[in-house]
Design an enzyme around this catalytic site. Structure first.
Site, mmCIF file in Angstrom:
data_model
loop_
_atom_site.group_PDB
_atom_site.id
_atom_site.type_symbol
_atom_site.label_atom_id
_atom_site.label_comp_id
_atom_site.label_asym_id
_atom_site.label_seq_id
_atom_site.Cartn_x
_atom_site.Cartn_y
_atom_site.Cartn_z
ATOM 1 N N HIS A 244 -5.907 72.924 62.110
ATOM 2 C CA HIS A 244 -7.304 72.087 62.196
ATOM 3 C C HIS A 244 -7.383 71.492 60.748
ATOM 4 O O HIS A 244 -6.810 71.783 59.663
ATOM 5 C CB HIS A 244 -8.464 73.106 62.401
ATOM 6 C CG HIS A 244 -8.830 74.136 61.447
ATOM 7 N ND1 HIS A 244 -8.018 75.301 61.553
ATOM 8 C CD2 HIS A 244 -9.781 74.206 60.596
ATOM 9 C CE1 HIS A 244 -8.599 76.072 60.544
ATOM 10 N NE2 HIS A 244 -9.808 75.395 59.962
ATOM 11 N N HIS B 75 -9.532 71.341 58.084
ATOM 12 C CA HIS B 75 -10.271 71.838 56.905
ATOM 13 C C HIS B 75 -9.188 71.878 55.860
ATOM 14 O O HIS B 75 -8.111 72.237 55.858
ATOM 15 C CB HIS B 75 -10.724 73.235 57.432
ATOM 16 C CG HIS B 75 -12.342 73.265 57.899
ATOM 17 N ND1 HIS B 75 -12.617 74.386 58.875
ATOM 18 C CD2 HIS B 75 -13.212 71.970 58.190
ATOM 19 C CE1 HIS B 75 -13.805 73.934 59.245
ATOM 20 N NE2 HIS B 75 -13.930 72.769 59.004
ATOM 21 N N ASP C 14 -8.713 74.176 53.591
ATOM 22 C CA ASP C 14 -7.969 75.278 53.337
ATOM 23 C C ASP C 14 -6.672 75.364 54.348
ATOM 24 O O ASP C 14 -5.881 76.470 54.293
ATOM 25 C CB ASP C 14 -8.857 76.620 53.370
ATOM 26 C CG ASP C 14 -9.330 76.946 54.339
ATOM 27 O OD1 ASP C 14 -10.032 76.019 55.068
ATOM 28 O OD2 ASP C 14 -9.560 77.849 54.967
ATOM 29 N N HIS C 15 -6.664 74.404 55.260
ATOM 30 C CA HIS C 15 -5.463 74.517 56.392
ATOM 31 C C HIS C 15 -4.487 73.203 56.171
ATOM 32 O O HIS C 15 -3.459 73.265 56.750
ATOM 33 C CB HIS C 15 -6.130 74.589 57.575
ATOM 34 C CG HIS C 15 -6.599 76.174 57.851
ATOM 35 N ND1 HIS C 15 -5.962 77.056 58.361
ATOM 36 C CD2 HIS C 15 -8.047 76.457 57.424
ATOM 37 C CE1 HIS C 15 -6.732 77.964 58.086
ATOM 38 N NE2 HIS C 15 -7.986 77.806 57.671
HETATM 39 ZN ZN LIG Z 1 -10.003 78.583 56.913
HETATM 40 ZN ZN LIG Z 2 -11.640 76.053 59.082
#
Ligand SMILES: [Zn+2]
Ligand SMILES: [Zn+2]
Length: 247
Positions: free
Chosen positions: A65, A67, A69-70
């Site tokens: 996804h 975000h 941090d991904h």
């Molecule tokens: Zn995350």
């Molecule tokens: Zn997330």
């Protein structure tokens, strides 16, 4: 004999550096062929180099996804390839909206970088829930996660080197997790908090409550906050940065 597939947790942390851990990044190396990544959080290039995993070898990145941090490590991975004179193509597979968000993020962080000439091609394939794609010798099937991120969020099931890995990404509990993980060799599951009522994330309490419905051969939890890192998790094995698992 080496394992058919070597799984290295380059990043097992949450978005906020809990436990000093890197953001989500799982490196999958088949015995034959090029490695692929499962998520590439903002700190992932550093995480890979700490473990002496060559970013230039990575054939494909599968993003759960959008975000930071991904997927926030993609601009750094692509620019590292540009400056190290990479020639092998890089495939990025992510949810609908990935191409636009990646270009926007590259322009925000390094203006001009999204259209810079490079010796290697970067192709983005958008994977909708319910669809299947193959990239980097890996087949990916997606389910809808329950996790708002400005685009659909995915639960992924990857098959490569004859092994199957299910990955929750970030999501509230949904029966799609059990479907994605059915008879998998490994389920990598978010376990953000123990039992705190936090929306759109998985908790240990959710995994415990649905344990009977989960049928993978092995479960490893990741994306843990300090709440989980501070104690034992008797029913589930914990990831840590640098953990290597042979399948
Ligand atoms: Zn995350
Ligand atoms: Zn997330």
């Amino acid at each position: 004999m080496p394992p058919a597939l070597t799984v290295t947790f380059a990043g097992s942390g949450d978005a906020f550096g809990s436990g000093g851990r890197h953001q989500a990044c799982i490196h999958l190396r088949p015995a034959e062929g090029s490695p692929v990544l499962l998520d590439c959080g903002a700190t992932s290039l550093t995480a890979l180099k700490q473990l002496e995993l060559d970013p230039g070898e990575i054939a494909a990145v599968f993003i759960s996804h959008l975000h930071g941090d991904h997927f926030g490590g993609l601009p750094f991975l692509i620019l590292d390839g540009q400056f190290s004179r990479r020639t092998a193509p890089l495939e990025v597979v992510g949810p609908p909206g990935t191409a636009r968000r990646l270009a926007d993020t590259m322009e925000c962080l390094f203006p001009g970088s999204s259209t810079a000439a490079r010796r290697f091609g970067v192709t983005v394939t958008e994977l909708a829930p319910g669809a299947v794609v193959t990239a980097g010798g890996t087949t990916a099937r997606a389910w809808a996660a329950d996790h708002p991120s400005g685009a659909p969020a995915l639960i992924l099931r990857l098959t490569l080197a004859g092994k199957t890995i299910a990955y929750t990404g970030d999501t509230a509990w949904t029966s799609a997790i059990a479907s994605a993980a059915a008879d998998a060799d490994l389920l990598i599951a978010e376990a953000y908090y123990r039992d705190k009522d936090i929306p759109y994330h998985l908790r240990l309490a959710d995994l415990d409550a649905h344990r009977d419905r989960l049928t993978p051969r092995r479960v490893i939890i990741t994306h843990m906050s300090a709440d989980v890192l501070g104690g034992d998790t008797p029913s589930f094995e914990q990831a840590r940065d640098g953990l290597i698992v042979g399948l």
